[in-house]
Write a protein that holds these residues in place. Structure first.
Motif, mmCIF file in Angstrom:
data_model
loop_
_atom_site.group_PDB
_atom_site.id
_atom_site.type_symbol
_atom_site.label_atom_id
_atom_site.label_comp_id
_atom_site.label_asym_id
_atom_site.label_seq_id
_atom_site.Cartn_x
_atom_site.Cartn_y
_atom_site.Cartn_z
ATOM 1 N N PRO A 274 7.497 6.852 9.241
ATOM 2 C CA PRO A 274 8.320 7.679 8.350
ATOM 3 C C PRO A 274 7.669 7.927 6.990
ATOM 4 C CG PRO A 274 9.302 5.500 8.631
ATOM 5 C CD PRO A 274 8.189 5.611 9.624
ATOM 6 N N ALA A 275 6.894 6.971 6.510
ATOM 7 C CA ALA A 275 6.205 7.193 5.234
ATOM 8 C C ALA A 275 5.270 8.390 5.340
ATOM 9 C CB ALA A 275 5.436 5.938 4.833
ATOM 10 N N ASP A 276 4.505 8.444 6.415
ATOM 11 C CA ASP A 276 3.566 9.547 6.623
ATOM 12 C C ASP A 276 4.304 10.870 6.837
ATOM 13 O OD1 ASP A 276 0.775 10.420 7.065
ATOM 14 O OD2 ASP A 276 1.416 10.762 9.130
ATOM 15 N N THR A 277 5.396 10.827 7.615
ATOM 16 C CA THR A 277 6.153 12.044 7.909
ATOM 17 C C THR A 277 6.725 12.667 6.641
ATOM 18 O OG1 THR A 277 6.732 11.293 10.128
ATOM 19 C CG2 THR A 277 8.162 12.959 9.124
ATOM 20 N N TYR A 278 7.314 11.847 5.792
ATOM 21 C CA TYR A 278 7.975 12.414 4.610
ATOM 22 C C TYR A 278 6.984 12.690 3.485
ATOM 23 C CZ TYR A 278 12.344 12.049 6.992
ATOM 24 O OH TYR A 278 13.354 12.241 7.906
ATOM 25 N N ASP A 279 5.859 11.988 3.453
ATOM 26 C CA ASP A 279 4.782 12.402 2.543
ATOM 27 C C ASP A 279 4.323 13.813 2.901
ATOM 28 O OD1 ASP A 279 4.787 10.062 1.082
ATOM 29 O OD2 ASP A 279 3.041 9.183 2.098
ATOM 30 N N ALA A 280 4.141 14.050 4.215
ATOM 31 C CA ALA A 280 3.710 15.377 4.662
ATOM 32 C C ALA A 280 4.783 16.422 4.354
ATOM 33 C CB ALA A 280 3.402 15.350 6.160
ATOM 34 N N PHE A 281 6.036 16.065 4.567
ATOM 35 C CA PHE A 281 7.134 16.991 4.296
ATOM 36 C C PHE A 281 7.151 17.404 2.825
ATOM 37 C CE2 PHE A 281 11.655 17.692 3.174
ATOM 38 C CZ PHE A 281 11.950 18.741 4.034
ATOM 39 N N VAL A 282 7.000 16.443 1.944
ATOM 40 C CA VAL A 282 6.988 16.746 0.512
ATOM 41 C C VAL A 282 5.764 17.579 0.152
ATOM 42 C CG1 VAL A 282 6.801 15.729 -1.794
ATOM 43 C CG2 VAL A 282 8.401 14.763 -0.123
ATOM 44 N N ASP A 283 4.599 17.224 0.726
ATOM 45 C CA ASP A 283 3.370 17.967 0.437
ATOM 46 C C ASP A 283 3.470 19.423 0.881
ATOM 47 O OD1 ASP A 283 2.213 15.729 -0.669
ATOM 48 O OD2 ASP A 283 1.029 15.215 1.111
ATOM 49 N N MET A 284 4.243 19.687 1.945
ATOM 50 C CA MET A 284 4.422 21.059 2.434
ATOM 51 C C MET A 284 5.462 21.832 1.631
ATOM 52 S SD MET A 284 4.100 20.941 6.604
ATOM 53 C CE MET A 284 4.740 19.317 6.959
ATOM 54 N N GLY A 285 6.046 21.191 0.627
ATOM 55 C CA GLY A 285 7.068 21.860 -0.176
ATOM 56 C C GLY A 285 8.467 21.679 0.355
ATOM 57 N N GLY A 286 8.671 20.622 1.149
ATOM 58 C CA GLY A 286 9.957 20.414 1.804
ATOM 59 C C GLY A 286 11.129 20.215 0.866
ATOM 60 N N LEU A 287 10.862 19.679 -0.332
ATOM 61 C CA LEU A 287 11.979 19.436 -1.245
ATOM 62 C C LEU A 287 12.596 20.726 -1.772
ATOM 63 C CD1 LEU A 287 10.715 16.320 -3.254
ATOM 64 C CD2 LEU A 287 12.195 16.404 -1.237
ATOM 65 N N ASP A 288 11.888 21.842 -1.596
ATOM 66 C CA ASP A 288 12.486 23.138 -1.929
ATOM 67 C C ASP A 288 13.601 23.491 -0.955
ATOM 68 O OD1 ASP A 288 10.749 23.484 -4.054
ATOM 69 O OD2 ASP A 288 9.289 24.616 -2.872
ATOM 70 N N TYR A 289 13.681 22.764 0.160
ATOM 71 C CA TYR A 289 14.678 23.029 1.190
ATOM 72 C C TYR A 289 15.610 21.822 1.347
ATOM 73 C CZ TYR A 289 11.205 26.603 2.107
ATOM 74 O OH TYR A 289 10.317 27.650 1.955
ATOM 75 N N ALA A 290 15.939 21.210 0.232
ATOM 76 C CA ALA A 290 16.802 20.027 0.250
ATOM 77 C C ALA A 290 17.724 20.057 -0.960
ATOM 78 C CB ALA A 290 15.959 18.747 0.229
ATOM 79 N N ASP A 291 19.025 20.020 -0.699
ATOM 80 C CA ASP A 291 20.002 19.890 -1.778
ATOM 81 C C ASP A 291 20.292 18.427 -2.079
ATOM 82 O OD1 ASP A 291 20.413 22.736 -1.976
ATOM 83 O OD2 ASP A 291 21.568 22.600 -0.112
ATOM 84 N N ALA A 292 19.920 17.568 -1.168
ATOM 85 C CA ALA A 292 20.002 16.125 -1.323
ATOM 86 C C ALA A 292 19.064 15.541 -0.271
ATOM 87 C CB ALA A 292 21.430 15.617 -1.127
ATOM 88 N N PHE A 293 18.799 14.245 -0.363
ATOM 89 C CA PHE A 293 17.861 13.604 0.560
ATOM 90 C C PHE A 293 18.542 12.382 1.168
ATOM 91 C CE2 PHE A 293 14.437 10.784 1.803
ATOM 92 C CZ PHE A 293 13.497 11.645 2.350
ATOM 93 N N SER A 294 18.360 12.232 2.483
ATOM 94 C CA SER A 294 19.089 11.213 3.228
ATOM 95 C C SER A 294 18.116 10.225 3.876
ATOM 96 C CB SER A 294 19.945 11.896 4.314
ATOM 97 O OG SER A 294 20.592 10.968 5.126
ATOM 98 N N PHE A 295 18.507 8.961 3.889
ATOM 99 C CA PHE A 295 17.672 7.938 4.523
ATOM 100 C C PHE A 295 18.565 6.884 5.158
ATOM 101 C CE2 PHE A 295 18.593 6.337 0.356
ATOM 102 C CZ PHE A 295 18.678 4.958 0.485
ATOM 103 N N HIS A 296 17.965 6.084 6.040
ATOM 104 C CA HIS A 296 18.699 5.063 6.778
ATOM 105 C C HIS A 296 18.206 3.669 6.413
ATOM 106 C CE1 HIS A 296 19.584 8.215 10.155
ATOM 107 N NE2 HIS A 296 20.295 8.414 9.055
ATOM 108 N N TYR A 297 19.136 2.746 6.425
ATOM 109 C CA TYR A 297 18.841 1.344 6.116
ATOM 110 C C TYR A 297 19.833 0.465 6.858
ATOM 111 C CZ TYR A 297 18.967 -2.913 3.141
ATOM 112 O OH TYR A 297 18.993 -4.195 2.676
ATOM 113 N N PRO A 298 19.695 0.342 8.211
ATOM 114 C CA PRO A 298 20.545 -0.608 8.928
ATOM 115 C C PRO A 298 20.099 -2.018 8.588
ATOM 116 C CG PRO A 298 19.176 0.655 10.440
ATOM 117 C CD PRO A 298 18.774 1.023 9.069
ATOM 118 N N THR A 299 20.977 -2.803 8.098
ATOM 119 C CA THR A 299 20.561 -4.051 7.460
ATOM 120 C C THR A 299 21.384 -5.224 7.926
ATOM 121 O OG1 THR A 299 20.139 -5.081 5.329
ATOM 122 C CG2 THR A 299 22.064 -3.680 5.459
#
Length: 302
Positions: free
Chosen positions: A207-232
């Protein structure tokens, strides 16, 4: 105990039906909506590992642009009958078969076979449930609260085609959703836990690599908020550790939604403590710590 806004606390994994081929199969899980209503929680996230009814393949199974809203309407109606708002995960495709007949694990984030058809579907979907009086579902009272595109993309490290597919699903979905409803709240599919269980700051590389790539591609321009999971519960890392990681990646102004968390790991029936009072106190402390560390919304998994 934390001071939080309305809709800040939700329930996830509601309507986790064994299969979703018809309304009767979904109705077997209506107890989860009843539980949310009984708890006074107003925001819920339907979820099942192989996708849910809000998918292109479910609503338009022949791909001819003739939409069958029977099951999506059913879910929206059952939720609003209980005073509940929905945080909906949208998929290009879902597997409606019984879980024991489906491949294990989460359904991949497939790119759309026909981008124009996908965008038309998303626009029609959001338009139907946005509550603006144009092409709404008959009897719609509580519009869908927010939308996310995909869930925990299962890309391997360096899998650039998968990274591109995730970006394409999110970016096209975002634009189509906002074309229907300029005020829509749209999130990229949530990230899997970024820290490995039982470790001390041992990064989960995929997931670190996936979302680094997403941000590098300009993905945050297509996000009104950001979601993540933490089953703990059995994890050493805290909610604050996860929030700190994502805050550094997405910047100071993006809302962070913890859209899956619990007192156990996924697929694990163990509890933090056999004593119910201790377990309840742990849950209370965990939720407080997540909000205090900057989570805008937290979804507790049933």
């Amino acid at each position: 105990d934390a001071d939080v806004a309305p809709h800040a606390l939700g329930l996830c994994d509601v309507l986790d039906a064994h299969a979703i081929r018809d309304g009767d199969e979904i109705d077997e899980e209506l107890w989860s909506l009843d539980e949310a209503a009984d708890l006074g929680i107003e925001l819920v996230r339907p979820h099942r590992p192989r996708g849910h009814v809000f998918s292109h393949s479910m609503v338009d199974p022949t791909g001819d642009g003739i939409y069958d809203w029977t099951l999506t309407d059913h879910v929206v109606e059952e939720a609003q009958d209980r005073g509940l708002s929905l945080f909906v995960t949208v998929y290009t495709t879902s597997d409606p078969r019984p879980k024991d007949e489906s491949p294990p694990g989460l359904i991949p984030v497939f790119p759309p076979d026909d981008t124009a058809a996908w965008e038309a579907f998303v626009q029609a979907l959001v338009e139907r449930y946005d509550g603006d009086g144009t092409d709404d579902m008959s009897g719609l009272v509580i519009p869908v609260y927010a939308w996310e595109f995909g869930n925990e993309p299962s890309c391997s490290v360096g899998e650039t085609l998968c990274h591109q597919a995730f970006f394409d699903v999110v970016s096209t979905g975002y634009e189509a959703a906002h074309a229907a409803d300029p005020d829509a709240i749209v999130l990229p599919g949530a990230a899997a836990p970024i820290w490995k269980p039982f470790g001390d700051h041992e990064l989960n590389p995929a997931p670190a690599d996936t979302y680094d790539a997403f941000v590098d591609m300009g993905g945050l321009d297509y996000a009104d908020a950001f979601s993540f999971h933490y089953p703990t519960g059995s994890f050493n890392m805290t909610a604050a550790d996860h929030l700190a990681y994502w805050r550094e990646l997405v910047g100071p102004d993006m809302e962070l939604w913890l859209s899956e968390t619990a007192s156990r790991s996924v697929g694990d029936d163990s509890v933090v403590s056999p004593d119910e009072a201790d377990e309840a106190q742990w849950v209370d402390d965990h939720l407080d710590s997540a909000f205090e560390a900057g989570a805008t919304r937290v979804f507790w998994c049933l």
